[in-house]
Design an enzyme around this catalytic site. Structure first.
Site, mmCIF file in Angstrom:
data_model
loop_
_atom_site.group_PDB
_atom_site.id
_atom_site.type_symbol
_atom_site.label_atom_id
_atom_site.label_comp_id
_atom_site.label_asym_id
_atom_site.label_seq_id
_atom_site.Cartn_x
_atom_site.Cartn_y
_atom_site.Cartn_z
ATOM 1 N N SER A 95 -4.629 -1.318 -19.330
ATOM 2 C CA SER A 95 -3.804 -2.521 -19.283
ATOM 3 C C SER A 95 -3.142 -2.793 -20.626
ATOM 4 C CB SER A 95 -4.684 -3.714 -18.896
ATOM 5 O OG SER A 95 -5.856 -3.720 -19.695
ATOM 6 N N ARG A 96 -2.682 -4.040 -20.798
ATOM 7 C CA ARG A 96 -2.021 -4.469 -22.025
ATOM 8 C C ARG A 96 -2.473 -5.894 -22.351
ATOM 9 N NH1 ARG A 96 3.189 -3.230 -24.576
ATOM 10 N NH2 ARG A 96 4.016 -5.064 -25.651
#
Length: 347
Positions: A314-315
């Site tokens: 993810s981020r």
């Protein structure tokens, strides 16, 4: 190992237990809803649990919870009565009557029942070297891969290698290593593990002029999120969206994400400044489709305290107020560790 869900909350009075032999459907009166500076509810109405995007494993665990409550009420009424006498708070909008702390795992960010640590017979799970909110995935997905490896190896041992590698990656993903959190007023620590891919000065409509840090998390990184600065949670915002590759710039705006806005403690930023708030944004990725956040408005977070995670790549983005006293010390491309790596300092 760190202990994730320890953010400070006011302690409501204990409530008398209902009849332990039933699971009443009545719902207690709602607690007054807080509002942020814009007049919107401080807790996004879409957020009904710690994992607003849902998920198969979550559904399985909730279904198991229904069976477990029925079993305990039928065969262990004494245990049920004792646990209900120890619980604190009110039911709120919880869709069922909980028996013990396991039942409120997915509802810790809601105004509902809770138990003191001393009254929680399952608190020992916090001492495991894994993020507690990922234990179900660890058992179901990791255990499933192990069973598949055994079955495949029964026919021909090389067939077990693939499932064993996947099982190892799942265990590695949900690990929770101990972190030494740097102290000192104005110290900004990383909110996530991964690679620092963005350091940019931006104009935010709510926070004003900020420095934005963008962190990409691969499947090999620890995916727990931690508070970059100490303060009080003032708003939670959730936006459903797409599941683009987290390396693509547009993913920050188009993917499902959740914002945690924190009012910073006094003294963290010296001198007058327009905004003393920071924001951490959890963003899903192409494979990471489950955002978890167990804090709610009013909770007080320490520097480096764990408050959530994003499951499987993810981020994470961090916005902090820009100020002449701010010195950015991290560099683009740097590998960072949540709660340990210093990104910047207010001096």
């Amino acid at each position: 190992m760190s202990t994730p869900p320890t953010s400070s909350r006011p302690e409501p009075p204990k409530t008398p237990p209902p009849d332990a032999s039933s699971d009443p459907a009545d719902t207690a009166a709602e607690a007054p809803q807080q509002a942020d500076d814009s007049g919107q509810p401080a807790m996004d109405p879409q957020v009904k649990n710690i994992q607003p995007g849902g998920g198969i494993v979550m559904s399985i665990e909730l279904a198991w919870g229904r069976l477990r409550r029925a079993w305990l009420r039928s065969f262990f009424p004494g245990y049920v009565s004792r646990m209900q006498s120890l619980r604190q708070g009110d039911r709120g909008d919880l869709p069922f009557d909980p028996v013990d702390p396991r039942d409120v795992k997915y509802f810790r960010n809601q105004a509902t029942y809770h138990w003191d640590q001393a009254d929680d017979p399952f608190f020992w799970r916090e001492s495991l070297p894994f993020v507690r909110v990922g234990l179900a995935e660890l058992l179901i997905l990791g255990g499933g891969m192990l069973l598949l490896a055994l079955a495949a190896g029964w026919f021909w041992w090389p067939l077990a290698i693939g499932p064993l590698i996947v099982a190892g990656l799942i265990v590695w993903f949900f690990r929770d290593p101990a972190r030494a959190v740097p102290e000192g007023l104005g110290t900004v620590v990383a909110p996530a593990d991964g690679k620092l891919v963005q350091i940019e000065r931006v104009e935010d409509p709510e926070l004003g002029v900020c420095i934005q840090f963008g962190i990409f998390l691969s499947i090999f990184n620890v995916h727990a999120n931690r508070a970059s600065l100490p303060g009080k949670v003032v708003a939670i915002r959730y936006r459903p969206g797409k599941f683009l590759n987290a390396l693509r710039p547009e993913s920050a705006k188009e993917n499902e994400n959740l914002d945690v806005t924190v009012e910073l403690d006094a003294g963290e930023i010296p001198g007058p400044i327009a905004s003393r708030r920071c924001r951490i944004r959890q963003i899903t990725g192409q494979f990471a489709r489950r955002i978890v956040c167990w804090v709610r408005p009013g909770d007080v977070l320490k520097r480096g305290e764990m408050f959530g995670m994003i499951k499987l790549g993810s981020r994470t983005e961090l916005l902090i107020p820009d100020d002449p006293s701010l010195r950015v010390v991290a560099q683009l491309g740097q590998k960072i560790a949540a709660g340990n790596t210093v990104l910047a300092k207010y001096e």
